[in-house]
Design a protein around this motif. Structure first.
Motif, PDB file in Angstrom:
ATOM      1  N   ASN A 293      33.006-126.170  29.815  1.00 30.35           N
ATOM      2  CA  ASN A 293      32.980-127.589  30.160  1.00 30.35           C
ATOM      3  C   ASN A 293      34.130-128.324  29.492  1.00 30.35           C
ATOM      4  O   ASN A 293      34.834-127.781  28.634  1.00 30.35           O
ATOM      5  CB  ASN A 293      31.635-128.226  29.800  1.00 30.35           C
ATOM      6  CG  ASN A 293      31.332-128.206  28.307  1.00 30.35           C
ATOM      7  OD1 ASN A 293      32.152-128.600  27.483  1.00 30.35           O
ATOM      8  ND2 ASN A 293      30.132-127.740  27.949  1.00 30.35           N
ATOM      9  N   GLY A 294      34.324-129.576  29.894  1.00 27.05           N
ATOM     10  CA  GLY A 294      35.458-130.340  29.403  1.00 27.05           C
ATOM     11  C   GLY A 294      35.454-130.524  27.897  1.00 27.05           C
ATOM     12  O   GLY A 294      36.501-130.452  27.246  1.00 27.05           O
ATOM     13  N   LYS A 295      34.278-130.759  27.317  1.00 26.47           N
ATOM     14  CA  LYS A 295      34.218-131.011  25.873  1.00 26.47           C
ATOM     15  C   LYS A 295      34.624-129.779  25.076  1.00 26.47           C
ATOM     16  O   LYS A 295      35.372-129.882  24.093  1.00 26.47           O
ATOM     17  CB  LYS A 295      32.810-131.449  25.483  1.00 26.47           C
ATOM     18  CG  LYS A 295      32.688-131.775  24.003  1.00 26.47           C
ATOM     19  CD  LYS A 295      31.321-132.339  23.644  1.00 26.47           C
ATOM     20  CE  LYS A 295      31.265-132.704  22.162  1.00 26.47           C
ATOM     21  NZ  LYS A 295      29.963-133.292  21.781  1.00 26.47           N
ATOM     22  N   ILE A 296      34.158-128.606  25.481  1.00 31.13           N
ATOM     23  CA  ILE A 296      34.519-127.392  24.744  1.00 31.13           C
ATOM     24  C   ILE A 296      36.024-127.150  24.816  1.00 31.13           C
ATOM     25  O   ILE A 296      36.678-126.878  23.801  1.00 31.13           O
ATOM     26  CB  ILE A 296      33.762-126.182  25.321  1.00 31.13           C
ATOM     27  CG1 ILE A 296      32.265-126.316  25.071  1.00 31.13           C
ATOM     28  CG2 ILE A 296      34.288-124.876  24.720  1.00 31.13           C
ATOM     29  CD1 ILE A 296      31.437-125.233  25.736  1.00 31.13           C
ATOM     30  N   TYR A 297      36.585-127.265  26.020  1.00 29.99           N
ATOM     31  CA  TYR A 297      38.010-126.998  26.191  1.00 29.99           C
ATOM     32  C   TYR A 297      38.857-127.999  25.412  1.00 29.99           C
ATOM     33  O   TYR A 297      39.800-127.624  24.702  1.00 29.99           O
ATOM     34  CB  TYR A 297      38.363-127.055  27.678  1.00 29.99           C
ATOM     35  CG  TYR A 297      39.779-126.621  27.993  1.00 29.99           C
ATOM     36  CD1 TYR A 297      40.118-125.277  28.051  1.00 29.99           C
ATOM     37  CD2 TYR A 297      40.783-127.562  28.226  1.00 29.99           C
ATOM     38  CE1 TYR A 297      41.412-124.868  28.340  1.00 29.99           C
ATOM     39  CE2 TYR A 297      42.080-127.167  28.515  1.00 29.99           C
ATOM     40  CZ  TYR A 297      42.387-125.822  28.574  1.00 29.99           C
ATOM     41  OH  TYR A 297      43.666-125.433  28.858  1.00 29.99           O
ATOM     42  N   ASP A 298      38.529-129.282  25.532  1.00 30.69           N
ATOM     43  CA  ASP A 298      39.360-130.308  24.898  1.00 30.69           C
ATOM     44  C   ASP A 298      39.193-130.332  23.389  1.00 30.69           C
ATOM     45  O   ASP A 298      40.136-130.672  22.662  1.00 30.69           O
ATOM     46  CB  ASP A 298      39.034-131.679  25.492  1.00 30.69           C
ATOM     47  CG  ASP A 298      39.534-131.810  26.927  1.00 30.69           C
ATOM     48  OD1 ASP A 298      40.360-130.979  27.339  1.00 30.69           O
ATOM     49  OD2 ASP A 298      39.099-132.733  27.641  1.00 30.69           O
ATOM     50  N   THR A 299      38.014-129.957  22.892  1.00 29.28           N
ATOM     51  CA  THR A 299      37.859-129.836  21.438  1.00 29.28           C
ATOM     52  C   THR A 299      38.804-128.778  20.891  1.00 29.28           C
ATOM     53  O   THR A 299      39.402-128.945  19.816  1.00 29.28           O
ATOM     54  CB  THR A 299      36.404-129.480  21.085  1.00 29.28           C
ATOM     55  OG1 THR A 299      35.537-130.533  21.528  1.00 29.28           O
ATOM     56  CG2 THR A 299      36.233-129.297  19.581  1.00 29.28           C
ATOM     57  N   THR A 300      38.973-127.705  21.644  1.00 32.61           N
ATOM     58  CA  THR A 300      39.913-126.652  21.244  1.00 32.61           C
ATOM     59  C   THR A 300      41.336-127.190  21.170  1.00 32.61           C
ATOM     60  O   THR A 300      42.068-126.929  20.202  1.00 32.61           O
ATOM     61  CB  THR A 300      39.849-125.476  22.236  1.00 32.61           C
ATOM     62  OG1 THR A 300      38.528-124.942  22.248  1.00 32.61           O
ATOM     63  CG2 THR A 300      40.838-124.382  21.850  1.00 32.61           C
ATOM     64  N   LEU A 301      41.740-127.953  22.175  1.00 33.22           N
ATOM     65  CA  LEU A 301      43.100-128.506  22.198  1.00 33.22           C
ATOM     66  C   LEU A 301      43.326-129.474  21.034  1.00 33.22           C
ATOM     67  O   LEU A 301      44.380-129.452  20.379  1.00 33.22           O
ATOM     68  CB  LEU A 301      43.340-129.234  23.514  1.00 33.22           C
ATOM     69  CG  LEU A 301      43.327-128.382  24.787  1.00 33.22           C
ATOM     70  CD1 LEU A 301      43.505-129.268  26.015  1.00 33.22           C
ATOM     71  CD2 LEU A 301      44.409-127.319  24.740  1.00 33.22           C
ATOM     72  N   ILE A 302      42.350-130.337  20.779  1.00 33.42           N
ATOM     73  CA  ILE A 302      42.480-131.296  19.671  1.00 33.42           C
ATOM     74  C   ILE A 302      42.621-130.550  18.355  1.00 33.42           C
ATOM     75  O   ILE A 302      43.463-130.881  17.503  1.00 33.42           O
ATOM     76  CB  ILE A 302      41.267-132.251  19.641  1.00 33.42           C
ATOM     77  CG1 ILE A 302      41.216-133.092  20.916  1.00 33.42           C
ATOM     78  CG2 ILE A 302      41.342-133.165  18.416  1.00 33.42           C
ATOM     79  CD1 ILE A 302      39.914-133.864  21.088  1.00 33.42           C
TER      80      ILE A 302
END
Length: 497
Positions: A293-302
């Motif tokens: 999901n978006g939160k898992i992916y974007d947490t990784t990027l941050i």
């Protein structure tokens, strides 16, 4: 040139035929340029040096080219020229735009920078051949908007010198009245993957930072105050989203573009970067080993960017470090929530921090020093996080105004209740603008509207007139030019990337 002089009898820009439109005839008599030129390919090269002066521009009739010494070469159009002609003739709207630009230049309205007034903002754009069409469109629109030229310069970063020369040739064909001197070409000083291989996001990040480094290497009196970190698919907002008369008003002296640097300064003075939470439920995509999901992916990027800026973040106890930890914990995504600007002086401090113990003075400049730095993807977040940790900035959680983001920036795929009119962003995505125009989102702020549109190739290029047709035209031309240079890393499939 006047419009009549700039377009040949086929309606194509005359420079197209000069750049690549003729090839040596295979009539069997050999090359007439002399004993030292024996092959058809060498003959073709010689033809390109002299073609176009007295050439008959008909798509079917042969032409005779004189090299100045009396020797003559019979030439014929290559198969690509009729194809280009057909594509060009199908682009009625594009032709009108081109002819209007020619007319403006013939009147002496060519863009320029006022003496003693270097642009305070510079756009750094990462480019490679499949995206040349996008930056070609950007240059054409920018060059036809005097206040945009006065406010912002453009740096294009290429992987290698051959790509820069390829782009120049294509520009001479499709945007012949935008001089190369109007923009700055920068060639990367770090080996990058070509074609469709390699880490595309990492390559794009490196190129954007390399454009900032090029600005940092400039003398203080002419260096821009701010650099922008952009992809190639960017167009001017008022050239595409508003009536023609509105666009002209924006482009006059004192128009909205003249306020660009003040809008950036105001945002910097607030010491806050807008960010919104990313939802764990609104969007998910299949990945190699499952669904994310978006939160898992974007947490990784941050987190990737945060650990790049501060490898010891977990043990850091400062207020700035805690704010970045909170950003990761809450998944506050701050990339592309507004125009990605960088203060050039702050960037020097960032590079010095990242490259310790090495210095720009020892390495021979900021571009040389940058070779020591391995920038992460979604590169702008690392600048924001550096500013939060070391420069007293913070993240402004605007989730109550925009709603949760689905995946990435809330500007990329906004929810129907997002109040972008209250955010007053300096740029907007094609997706968001499409929803504004369809009445799904409220109208944007009229006093402080966007100046640029990103993801211009999305939504079927509906808002950017003729962009899809321009892309096809660029693909045809570039593939012919690449073939003539003996390059094979791009083809009709990966040129569409």
């Amino acid at each position: 040139r006047t419009p009549e002089e700039s377009l040949d009898s086929d309606g194509l820009p005359r420079t197209c035929t000069v750049v690549f439109g003729y090839t040596a005839s295979d009539a069997g008599s050999g090359c007439p340029f002399g004993a030292d030129v024996a092959s058809a390919s060498e003959c073709d090269t010689a033809a390109h040096r002299v073609a176009g002066k007295e050439a008959n521009m008909s798509s079917t009739d042969p032409c005779t080219v004189d090299d100045g010494s009396g020797a003559k070469l019979v030439c014929r159009k290559t198969a690509a020229v009729p194809l280009l002609q057909n594509q060009w003739n199908d682009m009625r709207g594009r032709r009108q735009l081109m002819e209007a630009r020619f007319a403006a230049w013939a009147r002496g309205d060519s863009p320029s920078v006022a003496p003693g007034r270097p642009q305070r903002v510079a756009a750094g754009v990462a480019v490679h051949p499949p995206k040349f069409y996008g930056v070609g469109r950007l240059l054409a629109e920018w060059a036809s908007c005097p206040s945009a030229v006065q406010a912002m310069s453009i740096f294009l970063v290429f992987s290698e010198q051959s790509d820069l020369e390829l782009f120049k040739k294509a520009q001479e064909c499709l945007n012949p009245n935008v001089p190369h001197s109007l923009w700055t070409g920068v060639v990367s000083n770090k080996q990058l993957a070509r074609g469709d291989g390699g880490n595309k996001q990492g390559i794009a990040a490196w190129k954007k930072w390399h454009s900032i480094a090029a600005m940092m290497d400039m003398d203080e009196e002419v260096a821009p105050e701010y650099g922008l970190m952009l992809d190639a698919e960017v167009v001017l907002y008022h050239k595409n989203a508003r009536p023609a008369e509105a666009a002209e008003a924006v482009c006059t002296e004192g128009g909205l573009w003249s306020r660009l640097v003040e809008r950036i300064r105001t945002m910097e003075a607030s010491k806050a970067f807008p960010a919104a939470r990313v939802s764990p439920t609104l969007t998910s995509y299949p990945f190699g080993n499952g669904v994310m999901n978006g939160k898992i992916y974007d947490t990784t990027l941050i987190g990737e960017n945060a650990r790049f800026v501060s490898p010891q973040l977990s043990s850091c106890k400062t207020e700035g470090c805690q704010r970045v930890k909170d950003q990761i914990q809450d998944c506050l995504f701050s990339w592309w929530t507004d125009l990605p600007w960088v203060n050039v002086k702050t960037a020097r401090r960032l590079f010095s921090h990242l490259a310790k113990p090495h210095t720009a003075e020892e390495d021979g400049g900021w571009r040389a020093l940058s070779k020591r730095i391995h920038f992460p993807r979604f590169e702008y977040m690392s600048y924001q996080q550096y500013c939060v940790i070391h420069e007293g900035f913070r993240f402004n959680d605007v989730t109550n105004i925009t709603g949760e983001a689905k995946w990435g920036s809330y500007l990329e795929d906004p929810q129907s209740f997002a109040r972008l009119d209250l955010m007053k962003p300096m740029w907007i995505s094609m997706e968001a603008l499409d929803r504004v125009q369809k009445g799904v989102l409220k109208p944007l702020n009229e006093d402080e509207p966007p100046l640029l549109i990103f993801h211009a190739d999305h939504e079927g290029c509906r808002i950017a007139p003729a962009l899809s047709e321009e892309k096809a035209l660029w693909e045809t031309l570039l593939l012919e030019l690449l073939k003539s240079q003996g390059r094979s890393e791009f083809n009709k499939d990966n040129m569409k990337l």
